[in-house]
Design a protein around this motif. Structure first.
Motif, mmCIF file in Angstrom:
data_model
loop_
_atom_site.group_PDB
_atom_site.id
_atom_site.type_symbol
_atom_site.label_atom_id
_atom_site.label_comp_id
_atom_site.label_asym_id
_atom_site.label_seq_id
_atom_site.Cartn_x
_atom_site.Cartn_y
_atom_site.Cartn_z
ATOM 1 N N VAL A 1 10.672 -27.174 9.481
ATOM 2 C CA VAL A 1 10.720 -28.630 9.310
ATOM 3 C C VAL A 1 9.297 -29.160 9.212
ATOM 4 C CG1 VAL A 1 12.924 -28.959 10.515
ATOM 5 C CG2 VAL A 1 10.784 -29.126 11.809
ATOM 6 N N ALA A 2 9.148 -30.271 8.482
ATOM 7 C CA ALA A 2 7.859 -30.957 8.367
ATOM 8 C C ALA A 2 8.010 -32.344 8.976
ATOM 9 C CB ALA A 2 7.450 -31.053 6.904
ATOM 10 N N VAL A 3 7.249 -32.599 10.037
ATOM 11 C CA VAL A 3 7.227 -33.924 10.672
ATOM 12 C C VAL A 3 5.971 -34.624 10.168
ATOM 13 C CG1 VAL A 3 7.241 -35.181 12.868
ATOM 14 C CG2 VAL A 3 8.385 -32.956 12.704
ATOM 15 N N GLN A 4 6.146 -35.734 9.437
ATOM 16 C CA GLN A 4 5.032 -36.329 8.705
ATOM 17 C C GLN A 4 4.920 -37.831 8.955
ATOM 18 O OE1 GLN A 4 3.091 -34.323 5.980
ATOM 19 N NE2 GLN A 4 3.749 -32.931 7.584
ATOM 20 N N GLY A 5 3.676 -38.308 9.027
ATOM 21 C CA GLY A 5 3.440 -39.742 9.171
ATOM 22 C C GLY A 5 2.462 -40.042 10.289
ATOM 23 N N PRO A 6 1.984 -41.308 10.366
ATOM 24 C CA PRO A 6 0.993 -41.686 11.381
ATOM 25 C C PRO A 6 1.457 -41.411 12.816
ATOM 26 C CG PRO A 6 1.388 -43.517 9.848
ATOM 27 C CD PRO A 6 2.323 -42.421 9.464
ATOM 28 N N LYS A 7 2.777 -41.389 13.040
ATOM 29 C CA LYS A 7 3.284 -41.142 14.404
ATOM 30 C C LYS A 7 3.752 -39.695 14.591
ATOM 31 C CE LYS A 7 4.561 -45.929 15.364
ATOM 32 N NZ LYS A 7 5.655 -46.896 15.510
ATOM 33 N N ALA A 8 3.343 -38.813 13.676
ATOM 34 C CA ALA A 8 3.790 -37.408 13.752
ATOM 35 C C ALA A 8 3.302 -36.724 15.025
ATOM 36 C CB ALA A 8 3.308 -36.642 12.518
ATOM 37 N N GLU A 9 2.029 -36.956 15.378
ATOM 38 C CA GLU A 9 1.475 -36.270 16.552
ATOM 39 C C GLU A 9 2.223 -36.647 17.831
ATOM 40 O OE1 GLU A 9 -2.390 -37.066 18.983
ATOM 41 O OE2 GLU A 9 -2.998 -35.848 17.258
ATOM 42 N N GLU A 10 2.412 -37.947 18.045
ATOM 43 C CA GLU A 10 3.109 -38.353 19.280
ATOM 44 C C GLU A 10 4.565 -37.888 19.270
ATOM 45 O OE1 GLU A 10 4.445 -42.855 19.236
ATOM 46 O OE2 GLU A 10 2.391 -42.740 18.475
ATOM 47 N N THR A 11 5.172 -37.820 18.081
ATOM 48 C CA THR A 11 6.563 -37.364 17.979
ATOM 49 C C THR A 11 6.689 -35.879 18.346
ATOM 50 O OG1 THR A 11 7.004 -39.005 16.259
ATOM 51 C CG2 THR A 11 8.548 -37.172 16.416
ATOM 52 N N VAL A 12 5.798 -35.061 17.789
ATOM 53 C CA VAL A 12 5.848 -33.615 18.064
ATOM 54 C C VAL A 12 5.526 -33.346 19.536
ATOM 55 C CG1 VAL A 12 4.797 -31.377 17.506
ATOM 56 C CG2 VAL A 12 5.405 -32.963 15.670
ATOM 57 N N GLU A 13 4.561 -34.093 20.082
ATOM 58 C CA GLU A 13 4.198 -33.927 21.506
ATOM 59 C C GLU A 13 5.339 -34.389 22.423
ATOM 60 O OE1 GLU A 13 1.172 -33.496 23.512
ATOM 61 O OE2 GLU A 13 -0.103 -32.691 21.939
ATOM 62 N N ASN A 14 5.835 -35.609 22.200
ATOM 63 C CA ASN A 14 6.766 -36.220 23.152
ATOM 64 C C ASN A 14 8.218 -35.792 22.961
ATOM 65 O OD1 ASN A 14 4.488 -37.532 24.024
ATOM 66 N ND2 ASN A 14 4.955 -39.462 22.995
ATOM 67 N N VAL A 15 8.651 -35.702 21.688
ATOM 68 C CA VAL A 15 10.064 -35.372 21.429
ATOM 69 C C VAL A 15 10.294 -33.862 21.483
ATOM 70 C CG1 VAL A 15 11.966 -35.544 19.771
ATOM 71 C CG2 VAL A 15 10.370 -37.462 20.032
ATOM 72 N N LEU A 16 9.357 -33.102 20.928
ATOM 73 C CA LEU A 16 9.550 -31.649 20.854
ATOM 74 C C LEU A 16 8.806 -30.903 21.961
ATOM 75 C CD1 LEU A 16 9.297 -31.174 16.970
ATOM 76 C CD2 LEU A 16 11.352 -31.548 18.372
ATOM 77 N N THR B 1 15.135 -23.979 14.695
ATOM 78 C CA THR B 1 14.984 -25.061 13.716
ATOM 79 C C THR B 1 16.103 -26.091 13.872
ATOM 80 O OG1 THR B 1 13.891 -23.531 12.196
ATOM 81 C CG2 THR B 1 14.772 -25.559 11.233
ATOM 82 N N ARG B 2 17.303 -25.614 14.118
ATOM 83 C CA ARG B 2 18.446 -26.523 14.314
ATOM 84 C C ARG B 2 18.259 -27.364 15.582
ATOM 85 N NH1 ARG B 2 23.178 -25.524 11.454
ATOM 86 N NH2 ARG B 2 24.519 -25.996 13.230
ATOM 87 N N LYS B 3 17.728 -26.743 16.638
ATOM 88 C CA LYS B 3 17.477 -27.486 17.886
ATOM 89 C C LYS B 3 16.427 -28.577 17.660
ATOM 90 C CE LYS B 3 18.301 -23.551 20.906
ATOM 91 N NZ LYS B 3 17.556 -22.483 21.567
ATOM 92 N N VAL B 4 15.377 -28.217 16.936
ATOM 93 C CA VAL B 4 14.304 -29.172 16.632
ATOM 94 C C VAL B 4 14.861 -30.364 15.852
ATOM 95 C CG1 VAL B 4 12.259 -29.478 15.151
ATOM 96 C CG2 VAL B 4 12.348 -27.588 16.778
ATOM 97 N N TRP B 5 15.664 -30.067 14.847
ATOM 98 C CA TRP B 5 16.254 -31.127 14.014
ATOM 99 C C TRP B 5 17.108 -32.070 14.877
ATOM 100 C CZ3 TRP B 5 15.529 -32.517 8.970
ATOM 101 C CH2 TRP B 5 16.437 -33.436 8.428
ATOM 102 N N ASP B 6 17.934 -31.487 15.742
ATOM 103 C CA ASP B 6 18.808 -32.295 16.601
ATOM 104 C C ASP B 6 17.999 -33.203 17.525
ATOM 105 O OD1 ASP B 6 21.010 -31.179 15.435
ATOM 106 O OD2 ASP B 6 21.443 -29.770 17.066
ATOM 107 N N LYS B 7 16.926 -32.663 18.106
ATOM 108 C CA LYS B 7 16.083 -33.475 19.006
ATOM 109 C C LYS B 7 15.464 -34.650 18.251
ATOM 110 C CE LYS B 7 14.599 -29.886 22.289
ATOM 111 N NZ LYS B 7 13.485 -28.974 22.620
ATOM 112 N N LEU B 8 15.005 -34.370 17.027
ATOM 113 C CA LEU B 8 14.382 -35.434 16.226
ATOM 114 C C LEU B 8 15.407 -36.496 15.829
ATOM 115 C CD1 LEU B 8 12.076 -33.137 14.089
ATOM 116 C CD2 LEU B 8 11.294 -34.798 15.788
ATOM 117 N N MET B 9 16.619 -36.060 15.491
ATOM 118 C CA MET B 9 17.673 -37.023 15.131
ATOM 119 C C MET B 9 18.035 -37.892 16.345
ATOM 120 S SD MET B 9 18.195 -36.664 11.917
ATOM 121 C CE MET B 9 16.455 -36.214 11.811
#
Length: 364
Positions: free
Chosen positions: A148-163, A207-215
């Motif tokens: 998966v590609a997490v993209q955008g100005p809030k990508a860093e905080e999303t990958v740190e906090n959500v994942l 990958t499926r777990k990551v997707w679910d967390k992001l959703m």
């Protein structure tokens, strides 16, 4: 759906979200969810996530890994620290492009190559066909990895906090391997959008777990539609449009990635000749005066004579302008040159401009 399309490990999740699915590179892929404009803007201003599990991954290992990668890759990986990533191309002897790719340096005896979905079989066969005489093992790991590609100005905080992945200190175009969920994953600070972002490679389950967390966290899922509008606005090429077996990196205006001062590599002679003598045509940007939308394959004319054709064109979502990348014959490739784009029976005035229509916002 076409019979023999491959599904990614997230296919059922796209369908459940009501995504518009369509064939791409032999895969059944999501083109859009809410709509291209909304998804595009999410990535430009906040954060979005793409399923890029269709991309190919090839591991090159062995005592001659550095020598072999240098032989098949136009960019120079010499002396790079472990964890660095390089963009570049593999070329045929005549300079035409086999593919554009990312090369991840694990160490001098191991590299991880990320190739385009539509080219996996061709690329792997080509790579293996040039390995004779090199002490390397080549493994196509495309079937194993989801991505998966997490993209955008809030990508860093999303990958740190959500994942919960530590990426704050990861520099642009670098990667690291992380032990998590009982497996080793790869996280790189890369993407194809012109924004800050991360690409995360792991097993299908992970990958499926990551997707679910992001959703669950409300991150906007994004389809290939806005992946194309985003990459196009910042002048990034798409294999099959701006690069191909018939288009060299020099013609694609990507000569900065071709390092002619390094050891021999496949296609070096042809590319050196093109660089020295100049090319007869090259990829440039074009801006139309009005609102007409240029599309792939439309002719570009000067005084009624065709001098090129559009490779990618859109009404740019971020700038509101009708713009395109086009392969144009010399001397009409110079900035400021007036041309016309033929859209069916009419022509529309346009000007040659830089092919980056929007400024990249990468992590410095």
């Amino acid at each position: 759906m076409e019979e023999n399309l491959t599904k990614t490990c997230l296919h059922d999740k796209h369908v459940a979200l009501g995504a518009l699915m369509s064939p791409f590179g032999g895969f059944d892929m999501p083109i859009q969810y809410k709509g291209i404009t909304e998804e595009h803007n999410a990535v430009r201003h906040e954060v979005g996530v793409f399923d890029v599990s269709h991309m190919g991954e090839v591991r090159v290992k062995g005592p001659d890994a550095y020598k072999f990668v240098s032989h098949i890759f136009v960019n120079d990986v010499t002396g790079a620290p472990d964890g660095q990533i390089f963009y570049g191309m593999m070329c045929y002897e005549n300079g035409g492009t086999v593919d554009d790719l990312l090369v991840y340096k694990v160490n001098d005896e191991e590299y991880f190559l990320v190739i385009n979905a539509s080219n996996i079989d061709k690329d792997v066969a080509w790579i293996k066909s040039h390995a004779e005489g090199f002490d390397v093992e080549i493994e196509d790991q495309s079937p194993y990895y989801g991505e998966v590609a997490v993209q955008g100005p809030k990508a860093e905080e999303t990958v740190e906090n959500v994942l919960g992945l530590p990426v704050k200190n990861l520099p642009f175009y670098n990667f690291k391997t992380i032990q998590t969920d009982g497996e080793e994953i790869i996280v790189s600070r890369t993407g194809y959008t012109g924004e800050d972002g991360f690409e995360i490679y792991g097993s299908h389950d992970y990958t499926r777990k990551v997707w679910d967390k992001l959703m669950e966290a409300g991150v906007q899922p994004c389809g290939l539609g806005c992946r194309d509008t985003l990459r196009f606005e910042v002048g990034l090429p798409l294999y099959g449009d701006e690069l191909s077996a018939e288009i060299t990196p020099i013609e694609a205006s990507l000569s900065m990635f071709v390092k002619l001062d390094k050891q021999e590599f496949i296609g070096k002679e042809a590319l050196a000749k093109q660089k020295a003598e100049g090319v007869k045509r090259r990829i440039v940007g074009i801006e139309l005066d009005g609102n007409a939308i240029p599309r792939h394959g439309y002719p570009v004319e000067v005084e009624g004579r065709q001098v090129g054709e559009i490779t990618t064109g859109y009404r740019s979502i971020s700038t509101g302008k009708s713009v395109a990348m086009a392969m144009i014959d010399k001397p009409y490739d110079k900035l400021g040159t007036k041309v016309e784009v033929r859209i069916r029976k009419k022509t529309f005035p346009a000007t040659v401009v830089k092919k980056r229509f929007y400024d990249k916002n990468y992590k410095k």
